[in-house]
Design a protein around this motif. Structure first.
Motif, PDB file in Angstrom:
ATOM      1  N   ALA A  10       0.834  -1.200   0.000  1.00  0.00           N
ATOM      2  CA  ALA A  10       0.000   0.000   0.000  1.00  0.00           C
ATOM      3  C   ALA A  10       0.871   1.253   0.000  1.00  0.00           C
ATOM      4  CB  ALA A  10      -0.930   0.000   1.211  1.00  0.00           C
ATOM      5  N   ILE A  11       0.380   2.301  -0.611  1.00  0.00           N
ATOM      6  CA  ILE A  11       1.127   3.554  -0.730  1.00  0.00           C
ATOM      7  C   ILE A  11       0.748   4.483   0.425  1.00  0.00           C
ATOM      8  CG2 ILE A  11       1.582   5.535  -2.226  1.00  0.00           C
ATOM      9  CD1 ILE A  11       0.663   3.800  -4.572  1.00  0.00           C
ATOM     10  N   GLY A  12       1.743   5.115   1.040  1.00  0.00           N
ATOM     11  CA  GLY A  12       1.475   6.096   2.071  1.00  0.00           C
ATOM     12  C   GLY A  12       1.579   5.535   3.476  1.00  0.00           C
ATOM     13  N   PRO A  13       1.508   6.393   4.491  1.00  0.00           N
ATOM     14  CA  PRO A  13       1.700   5.966   5.880  1.00  0.00           C
ATOM     15  C   PRO A  13       0.499   5.262   6.493  1.00  0.00           C
ATOM     16  CG  PRO A  13       1.271   8.321   5.800  1.00  0.00           C
ATOM     17  CD  PRO A  13       1.376   7.868   4.375  1.00  0.00           C
ATOM     18  N   ASP A  14      -0.690   5.470   5.947  1.00  0.00           N
ATOM     19  CA  ASP A  14      -1.904   4.875   6.504  1.00  0.00           C
ATOM     20  C   ASP A  14      -2.627   4.056   5.447  1.00  0.00           C
ATOM     21  OD1 ASP A  14      -1.705   6.182   9.096  1.00  0.00           O
ATOM     22  OD2 ASP A  14      -2.218   8.025   8.035  1.00  0.00           O
ATOM     23  N   VAL A  15      -3.279   2.989   5.888  1.00  0.00           N
ATOM     24  CA  VAL A  15      -4.071   2.177   4.975  1.00  0.00           C
ATOM     25  C   VAL A  15      -5.545   2.275   5.360  1.00  0.00           C
ATOM     26  CG1 VAL A  15      -2.262   0.541   4.351  1.00  0.00           C
ATOM     27  CG2 VAL A  15      -3.653   0.106   6.374  1.00  0.00           C
ATOM     28  N   LEU A  16      -6.369   2.239   4.326  1.00  0.00           N
ATOM     29  CA  LEU A  16      -7.816   2.288   4.509  1.00  0.00           C
ATOM     30  C   LEU A  16      -8.371   0.908   4.208  1.00  0.00           C
ATOM     31  CD1 LEU A  16     -10.422   3.975   4.934  1.00  0.00           C
ATOM     32  CD2 LEU A  16     -10.397   4.422   2.480  1.00  0.00           C
ATOM     33  N   LEU A  17      -9.122   0.352   5.146  1.00  0.00           N
ATOM     34  CA  LEU A  17      -9.741  -0.966   4.997  1.00  0.00           C
ATOM     35  C   LEU A  17     -11.235  -0.781   4.800  1.00  0.00           C
ATOM     36  CD1 LEU A  17      -7.983  -2.792   8.000  1.00  0.00           C
ATOM     37  CD2 LEU A  17      -7.169  -2.579   5.637  1.00  0.00           C
ATOM     38  N   ASP A  18     -11.735  -1.225   3.670  1.00  0.00           N
ATOM     39  CA  ASP A  18     -13.169  -1.233   3.407  1.00  0.00           C
ATOM     40  C   ASP A  18     -13.658  -2.670   3.540  1.00  0.00           C
ATOM     41  OD1 ASP A  18     -13.418   1.446   2.994  1.00  0.00           O
ATOM     42  OD2 ASP A  18     -13.307   1.342   0.811  1.00  0.00           O
ATOM     43  N   LEU A  19     -14.509  -2.941   4.538  1.00  0.00           N
ATOM     44  CA  LEU A  19     -14.987  -4.293   4.824  1.00  0.00           C
ATOM     45  C   LEU A  19     -16.473  -4.392   4.531  1.00  0.00           C
ATOM     46  CD1 LEU A  19     -12.979  -3.310   7.494  1.00  0.00           C
ATOM     47  CD2 LEU A  19     -12.812  -5.789   7.530  1.00  0.00           C
ATOM     48  N   ARG A  20     -16.871  -5.561   4.064  1.00  0.00           N
ATOM     49  CA  ARG A  20     -18.254  -5.789   3.641  1.00  0.00           C
ATOM     50  C   ARG A  20     -18.885  -6.977   4.348  1.00  0.00           C
ATOM     51  NH1 ARG A  20     -14.742  -4.534  -0.323  1.00  0.00           N
ATOM     52  NH2 ARG A  20     -15.247  -2.717  -1.616  1.00  0.00           N
ATOM     53  N   GLY A  21     -18.235  -7.496   5.351  1.00  0.00           N
ATOM     54  CA  GLY A  21     -18.703  -8.687   6.038  1.00  0.00           C
ATOM     55  C   GLY A  21     -17.556  -9.673   6.195  1.00  0.00           C
ATOM     56  N   HIS A  22     -17.739 -10.667   7.072  1.00  0.00           N
ATOM     57  CA  HIS A  22     -16.642 -11.579   7.399  1.00  0.00           C
ATOM     58  C   HIS A  22     -16.290 -12.520   6.254  1.00  0.00           C
ATOM     59  CE1 HIS A  22     -20.199 -14.083   8.172  1.00  0.00           C
ATOM     60  NE2 HIS A  22     -19.399 -15.110   7.970  1.00  0.00           N
ATOM     61  N   ASP A  23     -17.167 -12.633   5.243  1.00  0.00           N
ATOM     62  CA  ASP A  23     -16.920 -13.566   4.149  1.00  0.00           C
ATOM     63  C   ASP A  23     -16.826 -12.866   2.793  1.00  0.00           C
ATOM     64  OD1 ASP A  23     -19.528 -12.755   4.045  1.00  0.00           O
ATOM     65  OD2 ASP A  23     -20.373 -14.753   3.674  1.00  0.00           O
ATOM     66  N   GLN A  24     -16.596 -11.535   2.807  1.00  0.00           N
ATOM     67  CA  GLN A  24     -16.530 -10.770   1.571  1.00  0.00           C
ATOM     68  C   GLN A  24     -15.135 -10.160   1.389  1.00  0.00           C
ATOM     69  OE1 GLN A  24     -19.117 -10.541  -0.723  1.00  0.00           O
ATOM     70  NE2 GLN A  24     -19.979 -12.120   0.616  1.00  0.00           N
ATOM     71  N   PRO A  25     -14.712  -9.932   0.140  1.00  0.00           N
ATOM     72  CA  PRO A  25     -13.387  -9.343  -0.091  1.00  0.00           C
ATOM     73  C   PRO A  25     -13.243  -7.994   0.603  1.00  0.00           C
ATOM     74  CG  PRO A  25     -14.343 -10.138  -2.147  1.00  0.00           C
ATOM     75  CD  PRO A  25     -15.424 -10.212  -1.125  1.00  0.00           C
ATOM     76  N   VAL A  26     -12.040  -7.751   1.103  1.00  0.00           N
ATOM     77  CA  VAL A  26     -11.715  -6.491   1.756  1.00  0.00           C
ATOM     78  C   VAL A  26     -10.878  -5.651   0.804  1.00  0.00           C
ATOM     79  CG1 VAL A  26     -10.464  -5.419   3.666  1.00  0.00           C
ATOM     80  CG2 VAL A  26     -11.817  -7.483   4.059  1.00  0.00           C
ATOM     81  N   THR A  27     -11.208  -4.392   0.671  1.00  0.00           N
ATOM     82  CA  THR A  27     -10.430  -3.477  -0.152  1.00  0.00           C
ATOM     83  C   THR A  27      -9.398  -2.793   0.723  1.00  0.00           C
ATOM     84  OG1 THR A  27     -12.350  -3.081  -1.576  1.00  0.00           O
ATOM     85  CG2 THR A  27     -10.530  -1.513  -1.716  1.00  0.00           C
ATOM     86  N   ILE A  28      -8.140  -2.852   0.286  1.00  0.00           N
ATOM     87  CA  ILE A  28      -7.030  -2.247   1.028  1.00  0.00           C
ATOM     88  C   ILE A  28      -6.357  -1.239   0.109  1.00  0.00           C
ATOM     89  CG2 ILE A  28      -4.849  -2.693   2.228  1.00  0.00           C
ATOM     90  CD1 ILE A  28      -5.869  -5.577   2.658  1.00  0.00           C
ATOM     91  N   ARG A  29      -6.286   0.007   0.558  1.00  0.00           N
ATOM     92  CA  ARG A  29      -5.639   1.025  -0.256  1.00  0.00           C
ATOM     93  C   ARG A  29      -5.106   2.122   0.641  1.00  0.00           C
ATOM     94  NH1 ARG A  29     -11.238   2.038  -1.205  1.00  0.00           N
ATOM     95  NH2 ARG A  29     -11.881   4.178  -0.743  1.00  0.00           N
ATOM     96  N   SER A  30      -4.370   3.041   0.033  1.00  0.00           N
ATOM     97  CA  SER A  30      -3.867   4.182   0.770  1.00  0.00           C
ATOM     98  C   SER A  30      -5.018   5.030   1.270  1.00  0.00           C
ATOM     99  CB  SER A  30      -2.951   5.013  -0.134  1.00  0.00           C
ATOM    100  OG  SER A  30      -2.705   6.275   0.436  1.00  0.00           O
ATOM    101  N   ALA A  31      -4.820   5.609   2.434  1.00  0.00           N
ATOM    102  CA  ALA A  31      -5.881   6.449   2.991  1.00  0.00           C
ATOM    103  C   ALA A  31      -6.037   7.756   2.232  1.00  0.00           C
ATOM    104  CB  ALA A  31      -5.592   6.739   4.465  1.00  0.00           C
ATOM    105  N   ASP A  32      -4.998   8.178   1.515  1.00  0.00           N
ATOM    106  CA  ASP A  32      -5.098   9.462   0.807  1.00  0.00           C
ATOM    107  C   ASP A  32      -4.761   9.357  -0.666  1.00  0.00           C
ATOM    108  OD1 ASP A  32      -1.953  10.760   2.167  1.00  0.00           O
ATOM    109  OD2 ASP A  32      -2.454   8.918   1.118  1.00  0.00           O
TER     110      ASP A  32
END
Length: 357
Positions: A318-340
């Motif tokens: 991931a790019i940058g000092p912080d990561v943003l986690l977008d979650l959709r449930g315990h059995d769904q893909p998680v999106t991981i990206r830079s916070a900015d």
């Protein structure tokens, strides 16, 4: 006369898979001297204890290993022999890549060096970083060669790089220095592209040109690099992205703190418990306490499990000092990206984890 435990060279050749002439050569070179030579007839006899060495010698030579290297491997311990084998394989792969590059240059010259279809011009260091980041999501799987490749898609607005191993999907969007006049898409051989990264990184500007069998990376003051295209169909990643459900939980956490917690975690499976102001990296057993990380979290509290080999590279690239986690449930893909910065996005597939097990 030889004793009953010895066998003539013909019988030993059948046992070892080596020809009699090869056995004579290896005897003369000192790699596999016979156990006994009849002083009158000169017949060579081998013992059953030599079959394993002869078999290993044959297998190493089938890898095109030089005699000196074979001798070193046969005389080394298990760890050293493994290291020497890895060095030899790396050299063979590097030589093969260099031959492919030279062959591509020769083919281009034989064809009159007809220029390819201009795709885009991209800053070399930026393109090299993007390739390395996205290609952490590649995999070599029998029957699915496209998973080892990098999907390149060019439009008038952007160049998009995508890779997936079915457990992760990474995609990064680059703004070209010179936009193409038309769209283009192809899946580039991943191994050849990795070998070209160093040359790409050292060029301020790289021009991408498509030809019938591959893609050229045109660099200034250096030899251009050619990578073949894969014919196999790339997975429909756009369908996957379009089918993602709504985000129910969102958390922003320090990339360095999260990576450190993953490194300190004792297990191969990682649990993330996301709640107000915290992302807790948890273990499946009660012997290891969780590692709470300060975070900004909104939405529903959620616990989700990953394989370490899936989650760690998704976070580390991931790019940058912080990561943003977008979650959709315990059995769904998680999106991981830079916070900015949203130009590098990775999807990570969770696992179904039975805590009671």
């Amino acid at each position: 006369m030889p004793n009953d435990e010895l066998m003539p060279i013909g019988a030993f050749a059948q046992r070892s898979g080596l020809t009699s002439s090869a056995l004579r050569f290896y005897a003369d070179s000192g790699l596999l001297p016979p156990a006994e030579v009849d002083p009158v007839t000169g017949y060579r006899y081998y013992s059953t204890d030599q079959v394993a060495r002869a078999t290993a010698l044959r297998q190493l030579r089938e890898l095109a290993m030089p005699l000196a290297a074979v001798d070193a491997v046969l005389g080394a311990g298990a760890d050293e022999a493994s290291r020497l084998l890895d060095e030899h394989v790396a050299k063979v792969v590097g030589d093969a890549t260099a031959v492919q590059q030279k062959a591509a240059v020769i083919k281009s010259a034989l064809g009159g060096n007809v220029p390819g279809l201009p795709i885009a011009a991209v800053k070399g260091p930026v393109l090299a970083d993007a390739v390395e980041q996205v290609m952490t999501a590649t995999a070599h799987e029998r029957g699915m060669p496209a998973l080892a490749g990098l999907r390149v898609e060019a439009s008038r607005e952007a160049v998009t790089l995508t890779a997936t191993d079915r457990y992760r999907l990474s995609t990064r969007t680059l703004v070209p220095a010179e936009a193409p006049s038309q769209t283009w898409a192809g899946t580039v051989n991943g191994d050849e592209l990795r070998a070209a990264v160093a040359a790409i990184r050292r060029s301020p500007l790289v021009r991408l040109e498509a030809v019938s069998d591959g893609i050229w990376f045109r660099v200034d003051d250096r030899e251009d690099r050619h990578c073949r295209l894969l014919n196999e169909e790339f997975p429909d990643h756009r369908l996957m992205l379009a089918s993602l459900g709504e985000v129910t939980t969102r958390a922003t956490v320090s990339k360095d703190l999260l990576l450190r917690a993953l490194e300190e975690h004792p297990g191969e499976r990682i649990g993330l418990h996301v709640a107000d102001h915290v992302v807790n990296v948890v273990s499946a057993d009660d012997e290891h306490p969780g590692i709470p990380l300060p975070a900004t979290a909104t939405g529903q509290a959620l616990q989700i499990w990953f394989e370490l080999t899936t989650l760690y590279p998704a976070v580390s690239t991931a790019i940058g000092p912080d990561v943003l986690l977008d979650l959709r449930g315990h059995d769904q893909p998680v999106t991981i990206r830079s916070a900015d910065r949203g130009d590098l996005t990775t999807l990570a597939m969770p696992i179904k984890y039975d805590h009671s097990a």
